[in-house]
Scaffold this motif. Structure first.
Motif, PDB file in Angstrom:
ATOM      1  N   VAL A 159      25.441  38.811  45.707  1.00 49.61           N
ATOM      2  CA  VAL A 159      26.599  38.717  46.595  1.00 49.61           C
ATOM      3  C   VAL A 159      27.782  38.044  45.914  1.00 49.61           C
ATOM      4  CG1 VAL A 159      27.410  37.575  48.705  1.00 49.61           C
ATOM      5  CG2 VAL A 159      25.250  38.790  48.705  1.00 49.61           C
ATOM      6  N   LEU A 160      27.535  37.108  44.998  1.00 47.98           N
ATOM      7  CA  LEU A 160      28.642  36.407  44.351  1.00 47.98           C
ATOM      8  C   LEU A 160      29.568  37.363  43.613  1.00 47.98           C
ATOM      9  CD1 LEU A 160      27.005  33.126  43.045  1.00 47.98           C
ATOM     10  CD2 LEU A 160      28.596  33.409  44.936  1.00 47.98           C
ATOM     11  N   GLY A 161      29.046  38.459  43.146  1.00 47.69           N
ATOM     12  CA  GLY A 161      29.902  39.439  42.481  1.00 47.69           C
ATOM     13  C   GLY A 161      30.453  40.469  43.449  1.00 47.69           C
ATOM     14  N   ALA A 162      30.044  40.416  44.700  1.00 50.85           N
ATOM     15  CA  ALA A 162      30.475  41.404  45.688  1.00 50.85           C
ATOM     16  C   ALA A 162      31.931  41.177  46.079  1.00 50.85           C
ATOM     17  CB  ALA A 162      29.591  41.312  46.929  1.00 50.85           C
ATOM     18  N   PRO A 189      29.462  46.105  45.871  1.00 47.03           N
ATOM     19  CA  PRO A 189      28.919  45.275  44.796  1.00 47.03           C
ATOM     20  C   PRO A 189      29.943  44.975  43.704  1.00 47.03           C
ATOM     21  CG  PRO A 189      27.952  47.473  44.717  1.00 47.03           C
ATOM     22  CD  PRO A 189      28.792  47.402  45.953  1.00 47.03           C
ATOM     23  N   THR A 190      30.938  45.838  43.519  1.00 50.00           N
ATOM     24  CA  THR A 190      31.953  45.621  42.476  1.00 50.00           C
ATOM     25  C   THR A 190      33.320  46.020  43.012  1.00 50.00           C
ATOM     26  OG1 THR A 190      31.785  47.867  41.567  1.00 50.00           O
ATOM     27  CG2 THR A 190      30.283  46.179  40.642  1.00 50.00           C
ATOM     28  N   GLY A 191      34.336  45.515  42.320  1.00 49.85           N
ATOM     29  CA  GLY A 191      35.699  45.901  42.686  1.00 49.85           C
ATOM     30  C   GLY A 191      35.940  47.389  42.487  1.00 49.85           C
ATOM     31  N   GLU A 192      35.347  47.938  41.432  1.00 46.41           N
ATOM     32  CA  GLU A 192      35.514  49.375  41.157  1.00 46.41           C
ATOM     33  C   GLU A 192      34.938  50.221  42.285  1.00 46.41           C
ATOM     34  OE1 GLU A 192      36.940  52.626  39.675  1.00 46.41           O
ATOM     35  OE2 GLU A 192      37.399  50.658  38.846  1.00 46.41           O
ATOM     36  N   TRP A 196      46.234  47.599  51.098  1.00 38.18           N
ATOM     37  CA  TRP A 196      44.858  47.618  50.581  1.00 38.18           C
ATOM     38  C   TRP A 196      44.689  46.489  49.584  1.00 38.18           C
ATOM     39  CZ3 TRP A 196      41.370  50.598  52.862  1.00 38.18           C
ATOM     40  CH2 TRP A 196      41.801  51.718  53.562  1.00 38.18           C
ATOM     41  N   ARG A 197      43.605  45.793  49.715  1.00 36.21           N
ATOM     42  CA  ARG A 197      43.332  44.677  48.806  1.00 36.21           C
ATOM     43  C   ARG A 197      41.821  44.481  48.699  1.00 36.21           C
ATOM     44  NH1 ARG A 197      45.623  38.766  50.163  1.00 36.21           N
ATOM     45  NH2 ARG A 197      47.319  39.344  48.825  1.00 36.21           N
ATOM     46  N   THR A 198      41.368  44.067  47.495  1.00 39.99           N
ATOM     47  CA  THR A 198      39.978  43.651  47.317  1.00 39.99           C
ATOM     48  C   THR A 198      39.975  42.150  47.061  1.00 39.99           C
ATOM     49  OG1 THR A 198      40.020  44.126  44.958  1.00 39.99           O
ATOM     50  CG2 THR A 198      39.161  45.855  46.407  1.00 39.99           C
ATOM     51  N   VAL A 199      38.983  41.482  47.606  1.00 34.26           N
ATOM     52  CA  VAL A 199      38.840  40.033  47.451  1.00 34.26           C
ATOM     53  C   VAL A 199      37.352  39.754  47.239  1.00 34.26           C
ATOM     54  CG1 VAL A 199      39.137  37.793  48.584  1.00 34.26           C
ATOM     55  CG2 VAL A 199      40.771  39.618  49.014  1.00 34.26           C
TER      56      VAL A 199
END
Length: 167
Positions: free
Chosen positions: A101-104, A118-121, A150-153
């Protein structure tokens, strides 16, 4: 056979008889005193024996109670050890999940949670499948998440900084 006893001899025999009676009374008194003393000692020893036997009975009962308590404590300890072993296994599993989860990352649309990846990609590919443009992804320029389309965090930052996406 007749024996003639003189008055002096008779007085002497009476005196000896009187002395013998006096010694007998003295001996009887001493015997009574000794008997009373022995009876008192016997009663005292009997009382002490009863007290010691009662104390031994109490000690045996306490020993039985402690044996039961020890058995119960040992059972509790065994159960606690089993629980501890299970919890250790669960902690290991949760640590593995946490490492994952820490990399999620979370995909946000105007600050609202869309999905977790699971990843930003993987999050970007999902956003593209929802019609998000392929270009224009950036750090958000310090603007609140609610102002960015749109944003990833990182999931860990989303939960702490964005308060779960309510922003």
């Amino acid at each position: 056979m007749i024996r003639i006893v003189t008055r002096a001899r008779l007085n002497s025999l009476e005196q000896q008889a009187e002395d013998a009676r006096a010694r007998a009374w003295e001996m009887e008194a001493a015997a009574n005193t000794a008997a009373d003393s022995h009876a008192h000692t016997a009663r005292s020893l009997t009382t002490q024996l009863d007290t010691v036997q009662h104390a031994a009975d109490v000690a045996r009962a306490e020993a039985r109670r402690l044996e039961v308590a020890l058995g119960s404590a040992e059972s509790g300890l065994t159960a606690a050890r089993e629980t501890l072993a299970k919890q250790a296994q669960q902690i290991k599993a949760l640590q593995g999940d946490l490492d994952t989860v820490l990399g999620a990352v979370v995909l946000l649309n105007y600050g609202r949670l869309v999905s977790v990846h699971p990843t930003g990609e993987a999050a970007r590919r999902h956003a593209e499948s929802l019609g998000c443009p392929v270009t224009g992804w950036g750090p958000g320029s310090g603007r609140p998440a609610s102002e960015v389309e749109w944003r990833t965090v990182l999931l860990s930052r989303f939960a702490v900084e964005d308060g779960g996406g309510a922003g």
